[in-house]
Design a protein around this motif. Structure first.
Motif, PDB file in Angstrom:
ATOM      1  N   ASP A 199      30.606  76.190 -28.808  1.00 47.43           N
ATOM      2  CA  ASP A 199      29.395  75.223 -29.360  1.00 47.43           C
ATOM      3  C   ASP A 199      29.803  74.534 -30.700  1.00 47.43           C
ATOM      4  O   ASP A 199      29.230  73.264 -30.429  1.00 47.43           O
ATOM      5  N   GLU A 200      30.660  74.712 -31.545  1.00 43.45           N
ATOM      6  CA  GLU A 200      31.085  74.100 -32.456  1.00 43.45           C
ATOM      7  C   GLU A 200      31.859  72.860 -32.076  1.00 43.45           C
ATOM      8  O   GLU A 200      31.604  71.741 -32.679  1.00 43.45           O
ATOM      9  N   LEU A 201      32.806  73.133 -31.156  1.00 46.01           N
ATOM     10  CA  LEU A 201      33.470  71.955 -30.736  1.00 46.01           C
ATOM     11  C   LEU A 201      32.667  71.162 -30.040  1.00 46.01           C
ATOM     12  O   LEU A 201      33.018  69.784 -30.271  1.00 46.01           O
ATOM     13  N   ALA A 202      31.686  71.377 -29.185  1.00 47.72           N
ATOM     14  CA  ALA A 202      30.761  70.583 -28.564  1.00 47.72           C
ATOM     15  C   ALA A 202      29.850  69.828 -29.748  1.00 47.72           C
ATOM     16  O   ALA A 202      29.695  68.554 -29.485  1.00 47.72           O
ATOM     17  N   ARG A 205      32.118  67.241 -31.139  1.00 46.29           N
ATOM     18  CA  ARG A 205      32.217  66.020 -30.150  1.00 46.29           C
ATOM     19  C   ARG A 205      31.180  65.224 -29.964  1.00 46.29           C
ATOM     20  O   ARG A 205      31.222  63.928 -29.887  1.00 46.29           O
ATOM     21  N   ARG A 206      29.844  65.840 -30.122  1.00 52.51           N
ATOM     22  CA  ARG A 206      28.616  65.041 -30.081  1.00 52.51           C
ATOM     23  C   ARG A 206      28.859  64.087 -31.492  1.00 52.51           C
ATOM     24  O   ARG A 206      28.343  62.732 -31.413  1.00 52.51           O
ATOM     25  N   LYS A 211      29.197  58.991 -34.176  1.00 51.75           N
ATOM     26  CA  LYS A 211      29.788  58.051 -35.129  1.00 51.75           C
ATOM     27  C   LYS A 211      30.684  56.923 -34.423  1.00 51.75           C
ATOM     28  O   LYS A 211      30.598  55.647 -34.761  1.00 51.75           O
ATOM     29  N   LEU A 212      31.425  57.101 -33.295  1.00 53.39           N
ATOM     30  CA  LEU A 212      32.129  56.056 -32.639  1.00 53.39           C
ATOM     31  C   LEU A 212      31.221  55.046 -32.014  1.00 53.39           C
ATOM     32  O   LEU A 212      31.517  53.671 -32.351  1.00 53.39           O
ATOM     33  N   THR A 213      29.900  55.395 -31.460  1.00 56.36           N
ATOM     34  CA  THR A 213      29.189  54.437 -31.241  1.00 56.36           C
ATOM     35  C   THR A 213      28.467  53.474 -32.145  1.00 56.36           C
ATOM     36  O   THR A 213      28.396  52.370 -32.172  1.00 56.36           O
TER      37      THR A 213
END
Length: 312
Positions: A199-202, A205-206, A211-213
């Motif tokens: 869950d933390e990794l997901a 990632r989100r 941030k990338l967007t």
């Protein structure tokens, strides 16, 4: 929510709304020069407020321009697309699983078809959209379907940047959980450390994707501003070169005039000398004439005197 087209009534050729509609379907490379030309025309016509609004228009990114072009060029398909968005949002609001399934499949087909149309319209206007820009066009269309505010912005036909849809389309399951009364939670075992890490990794990632967007959007807007500044700088350099050219031509005309004046002065000198010589000759001739007249008179008197002496 009404699909808005160019407004041609009322103000005639001076309708600032129609001018802005035209401006936002102009390819981005020509946006700033046309904007300044239209703003200058409005100022010359004494329409200061229209000139201010036109000058304040922000140059659209390629993706935003393609989305604007799609709206203006395909009004019927755009209205149907907006209807699809309203139906999808209503299906999720009412938790209608059958409608959600059917409309979601339709959504994917329509977004793909409209994004292809946008790519073709851009190509017809002389711009080939990259894969990144095509993805931004699809992102904008998905945002229009999922978010009524995004739909309202698109219907103006004056987007200046791509739209970003919510992290996920509104979930009927999530809304159902929010609307159902909370039941007593059964006693369950706490999540395992591995599930927690997943869950933390997901979540990370989100967060990174968001941030990338945002970074991409900021970079695109910064690039757009940079292009605007470069265009304006180039226009200023062109104006300076024209002014320098006019100054050089004027200075050359001054030099030519000074040379002509000097030549005229040089040509005047012998003319003055000739005039003085002629005046001198005239005076000498006048004096000689006077002497000759005196001599003639004296000779005539002497002849008369001698004639009287002979008769006596």
């Amino acid at each position: 929510m009404e699909l808005k087209g160019p407004r041609r009534g009322g103000g005639g050729e001076h309708d600032v709304e129609a001018v802005l509609d035209e401006l936002y379907t102009t390819p981005p490379a020509h946006f700033v020069p046309l904007r300044e030309e239209l703003a200058a025309a409005a100022r010359t016509a004494g329409r200061a407020e229209d000139a201010r609004r036109i000058h304040a228009a922000r140059r659209p990114t390629l993706a935003a321009w393609a989305a604007n072009l799609l709206l203006r060029s395909q009004p019927r398909e755009s209205r149907q697309f907006l209807e699809l968005g309203r139906a999808l949002r209503e299906a999720h609001r009412t938790l209608d699983p059958g409608a959600i399934k059917d409309l979601s499949a339709q959504r994917r087909r329509v977004v793909t078809a409209l994004s292809r149309q946008a790519v073709q319209l851009a190509l017809d206007a002389g711009h080939r959209l990259s894969d990144t820009v095509r993805h931004e066009v699809e992102s904008t269309l998905n945002a229009v379907l999922a978010d009524p505010d995004a739909a309202d912005r698109w219907t103006t036909g004056r987007l200046h940047s791509a739209l970003t849809p919510p992290a996920a389309f509104p979930s009927g399951t999530a809304q159902a959980a929010a609307t159902r009364p909370k039941a007593a939670r059964p006693t369950t075992a706490p999540p395992s450390p591995r599930a927690q890490r997943t869950d933390e990794l997901a979540e990370r990632r989100r967060a990174r994707e968001e941030k990338l967007t945002q970074a991409r959007r900021a970079a695109e807007e910064a690039a757009g501003r940079l292009r605007d500044q470069r265009t304006e700088h180039a226009a200023a350099e062109t104006s300076l070169e024209r002014a320098r050219d006019r100054q050089n031509r004027a200075e050359q005309r001054v030099v030519d005039a000074e040379q002509q004046l000097e030549q005229a002065r040089e040509a005047l000198k012998p003319a003055v000398r000739e005039q003085r010589q002629a005046e001198k000759q005239l005076r000498a001739s006048a004096e000689a004439l006077a002497r000759a007249e005196r001599e003639a008179r004296e000779t005539a008197r002497e002849a008369q005197r001698l004639g009287r002496g002979q008769r006596s």
